[in-house]
Write a protein that holds these residues in place. Sequence first.
Motif, mmCIF file in Angstrom:
data_model
loop_
_atom_site.group_PDB
_atom_site.id
_atom_site.type_symbol
_atom_site.label_atom_id
_atom_site.label_comp_id
_atom_site.label_asym_id
_atom_site.label_seq_id
_atom_site.Cartn_x
_atom_site.Cartn_y
_atom_site.Cartn_z
ATOM 1 N N GLU A 99 0.815 -1.207 0.000
ATOM 2 C CA GLU A 99 0.000 0.000 0.000
ATOM 3 C C GLU A 99 0.852 1.262 0.000
ATOM 4 O O GLU A 99 0.480 2.276 -0.587
ATOM 5 C CB GLU A 99 -0.914 -0.001 1.241
ATOM 6 N N ALA A 100 2.014 1.184 0.618
ATOM 7 C CA ALA A 100 2.876 2.359 0.736
ATOM 8 C C ALA A 100 4.061 2.341 -0.220
ATOM 9 O O ALA A 100 4.473 3.388 -0.704
ATOM 10 C CB ALA A 100 3.384 2.485 2.177
ATOM 11 N N HIS A 101 4.611 1.157 -0.503
ATOM 12 C CA HIS A 101 5.901 1.091 -1.181
ATOM 13 C C HIS A 101 5.888 0.330 -2.515
ATOM 14 O O HIS A 101 6.867 0.405 -3.256
ATOM 15 C CB HIS A 101 6.941 0.432 -0.271
ATOM 16 N N LEU A 130 2.761 -0.091 -4.756
ATOM 17 C CA LEU A 130 1.318 0.054 -4.872
ATOM 18 C C LEU A 130 0.732 -0.757 -6.024
ATOM 19 O O LEU A 130 -0.385 -1.267 -5.924
ATOM 20 C CB LEU A 130 0.962 1.536 -5.028
ATOM 21 N N LYS A 152 5.319 6.116 -6.888
ATOM 22 C CA LYS A 152 4.040 6.030 -6.168
ATOM 23 C C LYS A 152 4.211 5.883 -4.662
ATOM 24 O O LYS A 152 3.238 5.587 -3.959
ATOM 25 C CB LYS A 152 3.215 4.857 -6.707
ATOM 26 N N ASN A 207 4.241 6.470 -0.794
ATOM 27 C CA ASN A 207 3.425 7.337 0.057
ATOM 28 C C ASN A 207 3.674 6.993 1.518
ATOM 29 O O ASN A 207 4.378 6.026 1.844
ATOM 30 C CB ASN A 207 1.937 7.212 -0.309
ATOM 31 N N TRP A 208 3.067 7.780 2.395
ATOM 32 C CA TRP A 208 3.342 7.665 3.830
ATOM 33 C C TRP A 208 2.228 6.934 4.579
ATOM 34 O O TRP A 208 2.057 7.128 5.784
ATOM 35 C CB TRP A 208 3.541 9.050 4.426
ATOM 36 N N PHE A 209 1.482 6.079 3.925
ATOM 37 C CA PHE A 209 0.384 5.353 4.580
ATOM 38 C C PHE A 209 0.869 4.670 5.862
ATOM 39 O O PHE A 209 1.901 4.011 5.881
ATOM 40 C CB PHE A 209 -0.185 4.319 3.608
ATOM 41 N N MET A 218 9.783 5.312 4.965
ATOM 42 C CA MET A 218 9.948 5.307 3.510
ATOM 43 C C MET A 218 11.276 4.632 3.152
ATOM 44 O O MET A 218 12.303 4.897 3.775
ATOM 45 C CB MET A 218 9.938 6.745 2.989
ATOM 46 N N SER A 229 4.947 16.360 4.869
ATOM 47 C CA SER A 229 4.001 15.967 3.825
ATOM 48 C C SER A 229 2.554 16.179 4.247
ATOM 49 O O SER A 229 1.649 16.190 3.406
ATOM 50 C CB SER A 229 4.219 14.488 3.455
#
Length: 376
Positions: free
Chosen positions: A268-270, A272, A334, A336-338, A343, A369
């Motif tokens: 989901e974060a790394h 996607l 893509k 994100n920080w979910f 990261m 962010s």
Amino acid sequence: MSNNLPTPYFMIDESKLIRNLEIAKQLKELSGVKLVLALKCFSTWGVFDIIKPYLDGTTSSGPYEVKLGHETFGGETHAYSVGYSEQDVKEVADICDKMIFNSLSQLTAYRHLVEGKASIGVRLNPGVSRAGQDLADPARQFSRLGVQEAQLSSEIFDGLDGVMFHMNCENKSADDFIALLDSISERFGHYLDKLDWVSLGGGVFFTWPGYEVEKLAQALKQFSEKHAVQLYLEPGEAIITKTADLVVTVVDIVENGMKTAIVDSATEAHRLDTLIYNEPASIGESSDEGLHEYVIGSCSCLAGDQFCVAKFEQPLKIGQRLHILDSAGYTMVKLNWFNGLKMPSVYCQRSDGEIQKLNEFDYQDFKRSLSQWSVK
């Protein structure tokens, strides 16, 4: 040295990248086609100095990518977006070489801002494609991507320099691509004869093992000569496929009917696209003959967030590292920080074995962010 790097991290392999680029060079030499890197797929500009000697420039899907290509890659800078605002056009008109509009209405509204500065084109939708996923099919029903054939007239092309088609997604068959090329020539050829250049978009997987590069080159050369146009391809995945791994660590092993190794990363974060397209990842340490099967699970709170199911010759252990293969394309762009997850850092292993850090992130990046200022 890489064994001491804190996970998660991406490792780009220069030698593997050059292998793909040498195939790209061969295609250019045989066909006369120009290649512009699709930044929507890969924008890690820290390795652009490796890529620049082989390609002719970059192409974009949004204004920031235009700026990035212009500033960090050079060569030709192609600007395309599904929907420009007037401000977008004003910001990039002076730094792009080609401006490609997605619709006739956008062409009409903004061409006056571009004339005299950049070559002008539009995207055409050929109505045919080769894409394995409906989500990525540019010719899908009710597609918003490009001008439909029924909307065209000869007069439109009197004021254009070129057009762009994009109708492939990971197309690994030269014959399939040539069939699309023949269809375009037959249906749009009388328009193309008026133009200076034609971009055939991306998704042509000419670096895939066994791809018939010479057959592709011959078809491109014949098309270019038939219509007297300079051809472009917009490779992304073809350039960086199999060049980078996402390295993770097993942080826990749980069991509920099946063993799950939880790693310090998340689709989901790394990664996607693993989740979006339901395409399981591959693990470098796995073995099809292994007797020990695990779900490789993410550390996010999303219940279905997992990388794949994989078999191993030996039981996995907490603290063990795994390499999630082929993690460059449509991955780093893509991130994100979910869940506030760490990261991944980004490294490049040079051909001489030296490892260079390209980027790393910390809590302050996560914090910035979300907000820069508090409500007073």
